[in-house]
Design a protein around this motif. Sequence first.
Motif, short mmCIF file in Angstrom:
data_model
loop_
_atom_site.label_atom_id
_atom_site.label_comp_id
_atom_site.label_asym_id
_atom_site.label_seq_id
_atom_site.Cartn_x
_atom_site.Cartn_y
_atom_site.Cartn_z
N GLU A 72 0.85 -1.19 0.00
CA GLU A 72 0.00 0.00 0.00
C GLU A 72 0.89 1.25 0.00
N PRO A 73 0.35 2.41 -0.41
CA PRO A 73 1.17 3.63 -0.50
C PRO A 73 1.95 3.95 0.76
N MET A 74 1.31 3.86 1.92
CA MET A 74 1.97 4.20 3.18
C MET A 74 3.25 3.39 3.37
N TYR A 75 3.18 2.10 3.06
CA TYR A 75 4.32 1.22 3.29
C TYR A 75 5.35 1.32 2.18
N TYR A 76 4.91 1.68 0.96
CA TYR A 76 5.89 1.95 -0.09
C TYR A 76 6.75 3.15 0.28
N ILE A 92 11.06 12.44 1.29
CA ILE A 92 10.21 11.27 1.56
C ILE A 92 9.27 11.55 2.72
N LEU A 93 9.76 12.23 3.75
CA LEU A 93 8.88 12.60 4.87
C LEU A 93 7.76 13.51 4.40
N LEU A 94 8.06 14.40 3.45
CA LEU A 94 7.01 15.24 2.87
C LEU A 94 6.00 14.38 2.11
N ALA A 95 6.48 13.43 1.32
CA ALA A 95 5.58 12.54 0.58
C ALA A 95 4.70 11.74 1.54
N MET A 96 5.26 11.31 2.66
CA MET A 96 4.49 10.56 3.64
C MET A 96 3.41 11.44 4.29
N SER A 97 3.69 12.72 4.46
CA SER A 97 2.68 13.62 5.01
C SER A 97 1.55 13.81 4.00
N PHE A 98 1.89 13.84 2.71
CA PHE A 98 0.86 13.92 1.67
C PHE A 98 -0.01 12.67 1.69
N ASP A 99 0.64 11.52 1.89
CA ASP A 99 -0.10 10.26 2.00
C ASP A 99 -1.10 10.32 3.15
N ARG A 100 -0.67 10.81 4.30
CA ARG A 100 -1.57 10.92 5.47
C ARG A 100 -2.69 11.92 5.20
N TYR A 101 -2.36 13.02 4.50
CA TYR A 101 -3.37 14.03 4.19
C TYR A 101 -4.48 13.44 3.31
N VAL A 102 -4.08 12.74 2.24
CA VAL A 102 -5.08 12.17 1.34
C VAL A 102 -5.89 11.09 2.06
N ALA A 103 -5.22 10.24 2.85
CA ALA A 103 -5.90 9.15 3.54
C ALA A 103 -6.95 9.66 4.52
N ILE A 104 -6.69 10.81 5.15
CA ILE A 104 -7.60 11.32 6.19
C ILE A 104 -8.60 12.33 5.63
N CYS A 105 -8.14 13.21 4.76
CA CYS A 105 -9.00 14.29 4.27
C CYS A 105 -9.81 13.92 3.02
N LEU A 149 -11.96 8.58 0.13
CA LEU A 149 -12.62 7.89 -0.98
C LEU A 149 -11.79 7.93 -2.26
N ARG A 150 -10.91 8.91 -2.38
CA ARG A 150 -10.07 9.03 -3.57
C ARG A 150 -8.63 8.58 -3.32
N TYR A 151 -8.38 7.99 -2.15
CA TYR A 151 -7.02 7.61 -1.75
C TYR A 151 -6.37 6.68 -2.77
N ALA A 152 -7.08 5.60 -3.11
CA ALA A 152 -6.52 4.62 -4.06
C ALA A 152 -6.37 5.20 -5.45
N ALA A 153 -7.26 6.11 -5.83
CA ALA A 153 -7.19 6.70 -7.17
C ALA A 153 -6.07 7.73 -7.27
N VAL A 154 -5.80 8.44 -6.16
CA VAL A 154 -4.76 9.48 -6.18
C VAL A 154 -3.37 8.86 -6.07
N LEU A 155 -3.18 7.97 -5.11
CA LEU A 155 -1.86 7.39 -4.87
C LEU A 155 -1.76 6.01 -5.50
#
Length: 312
Positions: A57-61, A114-127, A130-136
């Motif tokens: 999954e994106p978070m673990y990648y 990478i830490l910035l990319a991980m924060s983007f991952d958390r932003y999309v997952a929480i905010c 529904l589009r998490y899988a489509a975006v990442l």
Amino acid sequence: MGLFNVTHPASFLLTGIPGLESSHAWLAGPLCVMYAVALGGNTVILQAVRVEPSLHEPMYYFLSMLSFSDVAMSMATLPTVLRTFCLNARNIAFDACLIQMFLIHSFSMMESGILLAMSFDRYVAICDPLRYAAVLTNEVIARIGIAVAARSFIILLPLLFLFKRLPICRSNVLSHSYCLHPDMMKLACADITINSIYGFFVLVSTFGMDMFLIFLSYVLILHSVMAIASREERLKVLNTCVSHILAVLVFYVPMIGVSTVHRFGKHAPRYVHVLMSNVYLFVPPVLNPLIYSAKTKEIRRTIVRMFRCMKT
């Protein structure tokens, strides 16, 4: 005069910890343990993500990218640090020092990205869950990884040429057991204004911007979480960010400390500068795998299964 027709020493002399030269052999033991934890822990996480389908999954990648950068950072400093402390072999060739300097700063910048990319991952997952899988998607994640790596190498490449144009005639003794750009610049006997300005530009445009965007992402995340009615649900959502927040603090707090001491602590004892730099380079690769193993149950379960399989 040609661009590189300047005086350079054949080699630099590295330094361990000033004032504790007689204890270097004793300090080698803890350093070896730290390297073993950093290399072993991050390698285990890379293997866990590789073999466990539920972790694809994106978070673990992104976590894999973080672990890779930590392994690379450790490998960049390991040869000279262990040679200095274990063998008292302090010489490093001029070009080898340049390469090590480039690699250390590159992998450090990669970790920030990478830490910035991980924060983007958390932003999309929480905010926008529904589009998490489509975006990442996997393609987007790969592009982010390539962009982070390319940014580091492209922005830092001019540092090599800017430094090679400087004559080194004051001394060839560095303050650390590895090569850093600010430390190497101090040895130049020419105007280093351009180097200093470009170094400040790199610091602000990469680390500074990454830090600001990470902060902004968590402001938006907190705003979204506060809109959740249930207190239990709010805590559950915020708990998914704890590992990342700790990793951000482990990386940026020592970096800010190093920058502050370098800019404003010119009269501080040398061992303070050395200690802060060592914390900045050595601590994140050691703590990151421990943080994610302790706080992420999916990672922890996979690691336990891996070791059980090894025993059988």
